[in-house]
Design a protein around this motif. Structure first.
Motif, PDB file in Angstrom:
ATOM      1  N   LYS A 134      -7.590  -8.213  12.215  1.00 34.42           N
ATOM      2  CA  LYS A 134      -7.811  -6.835  12.467  1.00 34.42           C
ATOM      3  C   LYS A 134      -6.403  -5.951  12.341  1.00 34.42           C
ATOM      4  O   LYS A 134      -6.061  -5.161  11.423  1.00 34.42           O
ATOM      5  N   ILE A 135      -5.378  -6.708  12.832  1.00 30.57           N
ATOM      6  CA  ILE A 135      -4.079  -6.041  13.264  1.00 30.57           C
ATOM      7  C   ILE A 135      -3.491  -5.987  11.638  1.00 30.57           C
ATOM      8  O   ILE A 135      -2.675  -5.150  11.080  1.00 30.57           O
ATOM      9  N   SER A 136      -3.645  -7.181  11.112  1.00 26.89           N
ATOM     10  CA  SER A 136      -2.886  -7.401   9.610  1.00 26.89           C
ATOM     11  C   SER A 136      -3.528  -6.738   8.676  1.00 26.89           C
ATOM     12  O   SER A 136      -3.134  -6.190   7.925  1.00 26.89           O
ATOM     13  N   GLU A 137      -5.023  -6.215   8.772  1.00 26.91           N
ATOM     14  CA  GLU A 137      -5.616  -5.486   7.966  1.00 26.91           C
ATOM     15  C   GLU A 137      -5.167  -4.117   8.104  1.00 26.91           C
ATOM     16  O   GLU A 137      -4.890  -3.306   7.044  1.00 26.91           O
ATOM     17  N   GLN A 138      -5.129  -3.649   9.266  1.00 26.64           N
ATOM     18  CA  GLN A 138      -4.485  -2.038   9.656  1.00 26.64           C
ATOM     19  C   GLN A 138      -3.162  -2.028   9.170  1.00 26.64           C
ATOM     20  O   GLN A 138      -2.653  -0.856   8.407  1.00 26.64           O
ATOM     21  N   GLU A 139      -2.291  -3.139   9.288  1.00 26.04           N
ATOM     22  CA  GLU A 139      -1.001  -2.838   8.932  1.00 26.04           C
ATOM     23  C   GLU A 139      -0.534  -2.802   7.354  1.00 26.04           C
ATOM     24  O   GLU A 139      -0.188  -2.243   6.989  1.00 26.04           O
ATOM     25  N   LEU A 140      -1.754  -3.640   6.870  1.00 27.05           N
ATOM     26  CA  LEU A 140      -1.461  -3.602   5.206  1.00 27.05           C
ATOM     27  C   LEU A 140      -2.073  -2.245   4.664  1.00 27.05           C
ATOM     28  O   LEU A 140      -1.433  -1.697   3.774  1.00 27.05           O
ATOM     29  N   LYS A 141      -3.127  -1.727   5.431  1.00 29.97           N
ATOM     30  CA  LYS A 141      -3.689  -0.428   5.193  1.00 29.97           C
ATOM     31  C   LYS A 141      -2.719   0.556   5.105  1.00 29.97           C
ATOM     32  O   LYS A 141      -2.291   1.250   4.124  1.00 29.97           O
ATOM     33  N   ASN A 142      -1.976   0.629   6.277  1.00 29.59           N
ATOM     34  CA  ASN A 142      -0.872   1.436   6.617  1.00 29.59           C
ATOM     35  C   ASN A 142       0.082   1.484   5.564  1.00 29.59           C
ATOM     36  O   ASN A 142       0.721   2.426   4.981  1.00 29.59           O
ATOM     37  N   TYR A 143       0.670   0.039   5.173  1.00 33.83           N
ATOM     38  CA  TYR A 143       1.697  -0.181   4.345  1.00 33.83           C
ATOM     39  C   TYR A 143       1.347   0.582   2.623  1.00 33.83           C
ATOM     40  O   TYR A 143       2.211   1.064   2.235  1.00 33.83           O
ATOM     41  N   ARG A 144       0.093   0.124   2.264  1.00 36.08           N
ATOM     42  CA  ARG A 144      -0.302   0.699   1.166  1.00 36.08           C
ATOM     43  C   ARG A 144      -0.255   2.107   1.337  1.00 36.08           C
ATOM     44  O   ARG A 144       0.125   2.626   0.135  1.00 36.08           O
ATOM     45  N   GLU A 145      -0.938   2.817   2.157  1.00 37.25           N
ATOM     46  CA  GLU A 145      -0.718   4.088   2.105  1.00 37.25           C
ATOM     47  C   GLU A 145       0.595   4.701   2.042  1.00 37.25           C
ATOM     48  O   GLU A 145       0.780   5.891   1.440  1.00 37.25           O
ATOM     49  N   SER A 146       1.500   4.218   2.926  1.00 36.09           N
ATOM     50  CA  SER A 146       2.883   4.892   2.754  1.00 36.09           C
ATOM     51  C   SER A 146       3.547   4.654   1.500  1.00 36.09           C
ATOM     52  O   SER A 146       4.331   5.440   1.224  1.00 36.09           O
ATOM     53  N   ALA A 147       3.232   3.317   1.019  1.00 38.57           N
ATOM     54  CA  ALA A 147       3.856   3.015  -0.383  1.00 38.57           C
ATOM     55  C   ALA A 147       3.182   4.020  -1.413  1.00 38.57           C
ATOM     56  O   ALA A 147       3.984   4.443  -2.254  1.00 38.57           O
ATOM     57  N   LEU A 148       2.004   4.305  -1.308  1.00 41.15           N
ATOM     58  CA  LEU A 148       1.248   5.399  -2.264  1.00 41.15           C
ATOM     59  C   LEU A 148       1.977   6.590  -1.843  1.00 41.15           C
ATOM     60  O   LEU A 148       2.219   7.202  -3.027  1.00 41.15           O
ATOM     61  N   ASN A 149       2.106   6.898  -0.616  1.00 40.87           N
ATOM     62  CA  ASN A 149       2.809   8.270  -0.431  1.00 40.87           C
ATOM     63  C   ASN A 149       4.184   8.299  -1.168  1.00 40.87           C
ATOM     64  O   ASN A 149       4.581   9.470  -1.454  1.00 40.87           O
ATOM     65  N   GLU A 150       5.053   7.358  -0.804  1.00 45.89           N
ATOM     66  CA  GLU A 150       6.436   7.161  -1.200  1.00 45.89           C
ATOM     67  C   GLU A 150       6.481   7.276  -2.947  1.00 45.89           C
ATOM     68  O   GLU A 150       7.376   8.021  -3.260  1.00 45.89           O
ATOM     69  N   ALA A 151       5.462   6.579  -3.355  1.00 43.08           N
ATOM     70  CA  ALA A 151       5.329   6.597  -5.068  1.00 43.08           C
ATOM     71  C   ALA A 151       5.017   8.189  -5.382  1.00 43.08           C
ATOM     72  O   ALA A 151       5.592   8.409  -6.362  1.00 43.08           O
ATOM     73  N   GLU A 152       4.130   8.568  -4.844  1.00 41.31           N
ATOM     74  CA  GLU A 152       3.803   9.869  -5.274  1.00 41.31           C
ATOM     75  C   GLU A 152       4.792  11.033  -5.189  1.00 41.31           C
ATOM     76  O   GLU A 152       5.164  11.855  -5.901  1.00 41.31           O
ATOM     77  N   THR A 153       5.470  10.956  -3.926  1.00 41.42           N
ATOM     78  CA  THR A 153       6.605  11.782  -3.737  1.00 41.42           C
ATOM     79  C   THR A 153       7.598  11.503  -4.652  1.00 41.42           C
ATOM     80  O   THR A 153       8.481  12.571  -5.386  1.00 41.42           O
ATOM     81  N   LYS A 154       8.098  10.392  -5.024  1.00 41.58           N
ATOM     82  CA  LYS A 154       9.001   9.854  -5.869  1.00 41.58           C
ATOM     83  C   LYS A 154       8.761  10.378  -7.206  1.00 41.58           C
ATOM     84  O   LYS A 154       9.488  10.954  -8.204  1.00 41.58           O
ATOM     85  N   ILE A 155       7.462  10.347  -7.801  1.00 42.66           N
ATOM     86  CA  ILE A 155       7.048  10.878  -9.264  1.00 42.66           C
ATOM     87  C   ILE A 155       6.994  12.195  -9.018  1.00 42.66           C
ATOM     88  O   ILE A 155       7.414  12.845 -10.094  1.00 42.66           O
ATOM     89  N   GLU A 156       6.669  12.720  -8.160  1.00 39.82           N
ATOM     90  CA  GLU A 156       6.457  14.459  -7.996  1.00 39.82           C
ATOM     91  C   GLU A 156       7.962  14.899  -8.268  1.00 39.82           C
ATOM     92  O   GLU A 156       8.243  15.791  -9.140  1.00 39.82           O
ATOM     93  N   LYS A 157       9.047  14.278  -7.526  1.00 38.42           N
ATOM     94  CA  LYS A 157      10.328  14.461  -7.574  1.00 38.42           C
ATOM     95  C   LYS A 157      10.838  14.463  -8.800  1.00 38.42           C
ATOM     96  O   LYS A 157      11.703  15.373  -9.748  1.00 38.42           O
ATOM     97  N   GLU A 158      10.619  13.448  -9.569  1.00 38.25           N
ATOM     98  CA  GLU A 158      10.920  13.060 -10.851  1.00 38.25           C
ATOM     99  C   GLU A 158      10.390  13.915 -12.022  1.00 38.25           C
ATOM    100  O   GLU A 158      11.317  14.509 -12.712  1.00 38.25           O
ATOM    101  N   ALA A 159       9.110  14.310 -11.734  1.00 35.97           N
ATOM    102  CA  ALA A 159       8.461  15.138 -12.784  1.00 35.97           C
ATOM    103  C   ALA A 159       9.140  16.561 -12.558  1.00 35.97           C
ATOM    104  O   ALA A 159       9.403  17.415 -13.550  1.00 35.97           O
ATOM    105  N   ARG A 160       9.262  16.952 -11.385  1.00 34.85           N
ATOM    106  CA  ARG A 160      10.028  18.283 -11.170  1.00 34.85           C
ATOM    107  C   ARG A 160      11.434  18.353 -11.828  1.00 34.85           C
ATOM    108  O   ARG A 160      11.780  19.353 -12.538  1.00 34.85           O
ATOM    109  N   ARG A 161      12.133  17.363 -11.719  1.00 35.44           N
ATOM    110  CA  ARG A 161      13.356  17.239 -12.094  1.00 35.44           C
ATOM    111  C   ARG A 161      13.403  17.231 -13.635  1.00 35.44           C
ATOM    112  O   ARG A 161      14.207  18.053 -14.518  1.00 35.44           O
TER     113      ARG A 161
END
Length: 108
Positions: free
Chosen positions: A42-69
């Motif tokens: 359960k802990i691993s599943e939650q940590e992986l879910k959190n990691y996936r969400e944070s990785a997606l958020n970071e990717a979205e932020t990076k893509i938005e920044k690059e698109a804006r630039r």
């Protein structure tokens, strides 16, 4: 002889009791291990879910920044090109306006 048999029976009874205790302890340890494994899962599943969400958020932020630039770079480039076109056409527009208003082909 009877004492030897009695001693053997006591040893067998003691061994059976120790075996039962060992089996009970093994069952307890197995149950605890399974519970711990479930907790870790359960802990691993939650940590992986959190990691996936944070990785997606970071990717979205990076893509938005690059698109804006990229948009800002292209906008600046397009503005420069438009200004250059307008600058180049200013003389031509003036010449055409003079021809129309003057009716004189000298300016052609």
């Amino acid at each position: 002889m009877e004492e030897v048999l009695k001693s053997v029976k006591e040893a067998e009874a003691e061994a059976a009791e120790k075996k039962a205790q060992a089996e009970a302890e093994a069952e307890r340890l197995l149950a605890a291990s399974r519970a711990r494994a479930n907790d870790l899962l359960k802990i691993s599943e939650q940590e992986l879910k959190n990691y996936r969400e944070s990785a997606l958020n970071e990717a979205e932020t990076k893509i938005e920044k690059e698109a804006r630039r990229t948009l800002e770079e292209n906008e600046a480039k397009n503005v420069k090109e438009a200004d250059a076109l307008l600058k180049d056409t200013a003389g031509e527009v003036s010449r055409i306006v003079r021809r129309v208003t003057d009716g004189d082909r000298r300016h052609a």
